[in-house]
Design a protein around this motif. Structure first.
Motif, mmCIF file in Angstrom:
data_model
loop_
_atom_site.group_PDB
_atom_site.id
_atom_site.type_symbol
_atom_site.label_atom_id
_atom_site.label_comp_id
_atom_site.label_asym_id
_atom_site.label_seq_id
_atom_site.Cartn_x
_atom_site.Cartn_y
_atom_site.Cartn_z
ATOM 1 N N LEU A 177 0.822 -1.212 0.000
ATOM 2 C CA LEU A 177 0.000 0.000 0.000
ATOM 3 C C LEU A 177 0.857 1.265 0.000
ATOM 4 N N ASN A 178 1.667 1.368 -1.047
ATOM 5 C CA ASN A 178 2.497 2.558 -1.254
ATOM 6 C C ASN A 178 3.389 2.825 -0.041
ATOM 7 N N ARG A 179 4.019 1.762 0.466
ATOM 8 C CA ARG A 179 4.993 1.803 1.569
ATOM 9 C C ARG A 179 4.376 2.173 2.915
ATOM 10 N N TYR A 234 4.304 -0.375 10.503
ATOM 11 C CA TYR A 234 3.215 0.462 10.014
ATOM 12 C C TYR A 234 3.676 1.911 10.045
ATOM 13 N N ASN A 235 3.847 2.510 8.856
ATOM 14 C CA ASN A 235 4.230 3.906 8.744
ATOM 15 C C ASN A 235 2.961 4.754 8.795
ATOM 16 N N ILE A 236 2.641 5.268 9.972
ATOM 17 C CA ILE A 236 1.374 5.962 10.189
ATOM 18 C C ILE A 236 1.288 7.208 9.318
ATOM 19 N N ASP A 237 2.369 7.978 9.248
ATOM 20 C CA ASP A 237 2.485 9.099 8.314
ATOM 21 C C ASP A 237 3.964 9.263 8.009
ATOM 22 N N ASP A 238 4.374 10.453 7.593
ATOM 23 C CA ASP A 238 5.779 10.644 7.207
ATOM 24 C C ASP A 238 6.735 10.576 8.391
ATOM 25 N N HIS A 239 6.215 10.656 9.625
ATOM 26 C CA HIS A 239 7.087 10.696 10.792
ATOM 27 C C HIS A 239 6.758 9.628 11.843
ATOM 28 N N ASP A 242 4.876 2.534 13.842
ATOM 29 C CA ASP A 242 4.781 1.463 14.840
ATOM 30 C C ASP A 242 5.418 0.224 14.230
ATOM 31 N N LYS A 243 6.372 -0.368 14.954
ATOM 32 C CA LYS A 243 7.153 -1.485 14.416
ATOM 33 C C LYS A 243 7.156 -2.616 15.423
ATOM 34 N N ALA A 244 6.860 -3.826 14.970
ATOM 35 C CA ALA A 244 6.743 -4.976 15.872
ATOM 36 C C ALA A 244 7.508 -6.160 15.299
ATOM 37 N N THR A 245 7.939 -7.033 16.200
ATOM 38 C CA THR A 245 8.635 -8.255 15.788
ATOM 39 C C THR A 245 8.252 -9.409 16.693
ATOM 40 N N LEU A 276 10.509 -13.963 21.607
ATOM 41 C CA LEU A 276 10.547 -12.576 22.051
ATOM 42 C C LEU A 276 9.583 -11.759 21.192
ATOM 43 N N TYR A 277 8.659 -11.084 21.854
ATOM 44 C CA TYR A 277 7.730 -10.171 21.195
ATOM 45 C C TYR A 277 8.117 -8.746 21.579
ATOM 46 N N LEU A 278 8.308 -7.885 20.588
ATOM 47 C CA LEU A 278 8.745 -6.511 20.837
ATOM 48 C C LEU A 278 7.956 -5.560 19.964
ATOM 49 N N ASN A 279 7.469 -4.467 20.562
ATOM 50 C CA ASN A 279 6.784 -3.429 19.808
ATOM 51 C C ASN A 279 7.426 -2.080 20.122
#
Length: 461
Positions: A177-179, A234-239, A242-245, A276-279
């Protein structure tokens, strides 16, 4: 983990048209037969014939800066990099070397087996990695990339390492979805994906210190001990992002135990290791003229591994955790010079926590002040001042005192260092670090403090 599975997964996403440009190709519906009877998409033929810029073949998705092809000791030796780029293949190799030596006279330990901290004896480490990337965007997969890497690490003090040779990375990456969304899976290196503990944000000019100890004892993997996992951003906007593993945890008994049980880093499991779950939630703004750089990131992790319980010795407990907050901001920037917005003065701090009943280090504080390209004649150099306080588990301290041992509650350090861009692809660092209570928890009357001279040499090709 087989490399074929991620390719099949990517092919499936292309067919169903998930995100980015793939939906346009799926909408064509027509799959044409070529002259030898096999099937091919018209878009596939066009994309694979397109020229590829070697700069676009760097490792994607990382939160750490790596030099581009022009800043290596062999930018395009014999035209090899350009020829490989035509086939969608890129590469970057690196040799990361650090040397520590306590300059105070009381430091010497009789043997390395009796060494308790970096620099007590002359201590050296060398990590050498080779990464090969393959571009999948030529097949209509948005930003698609495969990375395979191997590495070799050597440490004169095994507890600081340990030494090993084997897999470093094997990943599949693409966007949707367009990055807006990013996906990476395989044998991953989360030290280059989360937290951003390197001062200055660049591996080439990173400085020295214990930053990251809490996340590593919490099970996070790195290039020396990669483990299977998946990353979703998830790139919410340009800045905002939220990143999870979810990754297989490094052994809860530490990296030495991990390597002993899994020398080549290809095993899916090791004793007592879980998941390991990390957010991480963050705000990141790159430097631009009159818009100073700013990066705020906060994370929380849960680990299902069985850890040695510090409160009840001899027992193991399932379920460890850690959390962190890091903030870095540019205070002043050198805007009059074109393209120099990233040059200037920065400040930042870190706070990390892990429960004392399951972890040797319970709290970590760091304050940092650093400057990038302060001299017009040295635009790539960096100087930094870092102050740290590492707080140990209160249960380990109490038990040591009950056993009539000398123990300290924390270890404080102050480090001044300078990193210089010596030549194309070559970075050198020189630092001086004073450490009050350099050992972990216990010490002897002769331990004293440490004044480490620290030298680094990083080479990229």
């Amino acid at each position: 983990m087989s490399i074929n599975w991620p390719l099949s997964f990517a092919a499936f996403l292309t067919v169903v048209g998930m995100g980015g440009t793939t939906s346009a190709y799926a909408a064509d519906a027509a799959i044409l037969s070529n002259n030898n009877g096999s099937v091919a998409s018209p878009s596939l033929q066009v994309q694979t014939d397109a020229p590829v810029d070697p700069k676009s073949l760097g490792i994607k998705g990382l939160n750490i800066g790596l030099p581009g092809p022009t800043d290596t000791i062999d930018p395009d030796l014999g035209g090899a990099r350009s020829e490989l780029a035509k086939a969608g293949i890129g590469y970057i190799g690196m040799s990361l070397n650090n040397f520590y030596d306590n300059t105070l006279p009381h430091a010497f330990a009789p043997t390395h087996a009796q060494q308790l901290y970096n620099g007590q004896n002359f201590t050296a480490s060398s990590q050498n990695f080779m990464f090969v990337t393959y571009d999948l965007s030529r097949f209509g997969i948005p930003d698609g990339q495969i990375v395979v890497a191997a590495g070799e690490s050597d440490y004169t003090w095994n507890a600081g390492g340990p030494s090993r040779f084997g897999l470093t990375m094997a990943t599949y990456y693409q966007t949707f979805l367009n990055r807006t969304f990013e996906l990476k899976l395989g044998y991953i290196d989360n030290a280059w994906e989360f937290v951003g503990a390197n001062v200055g944000g660049s591996l080439a000019s990173s400085v020295f210190g214990p930053a990251g100890s809490i996340i590593y004892q919490g099970g996070q993997n790195n290039a020396n001990v990669p483990t299977p996992g998946v990353i979703f951003k998830y790139n919410i906007d340009d800045h905002f992002y939220d990143k999870a593993t979810a990754q297989r945890s490094v052994s809860p008994d530490g990296q030495v135990a991990e390597v002993k049980a899994n020398l080549n880093a290809v095993d899916w499991t090791v004793p007592n290791a879980g998941v390991l779950y990390l957010n991480e939630f963050g705000y990141k703004r790159d430097a631009a003229p009159f818009a100073p750089q700013m990066w705020v990131r906060a994370g929380a992790a849960y680990n299902t591994s069985n850890y040695n319980n510090k409160e009840i010795p001899g027992t193991r407990t399932e379920g460890n955790s850690f959390s962190y907050l890091l903030v870095d901001r540019q205070l002043w920037q050198n805007v009059p010079v074109q393209g120099s917005a990233g040059r200037g003065i920065y400040a930042g701090f870190s706070v990390m926590y892990a429960p004392p009943e399951l972890n040797t280090i319970s709290l970590y504080y760091e304050g940092r002040l650093y400057g990038k390209g302060l001299l017009n004649s040295r635009p790539d150099d960096m100087i930094s001042l870092v102050l740290t306080d590492t707080v140990f588990s209160k249960y380990l301290v109490e038990q040591a005192l009950l056993n009539n041992k000398l123990a300290h509650t924390d270890s404080k350090a102050i480090t001044l260092s300078y990193s210089a861009h010596l030549a194309r692809g070559v970075y050198g660092s020189l630092g001086l670090s004073y450490v009050d209570h350099p050992t972990s928890v216990t010490y002897t009357p002769t331990t004293g403090n440490a004044l480490n001279a620290v030298v680094g040499l990083n080479v990229f090709w």
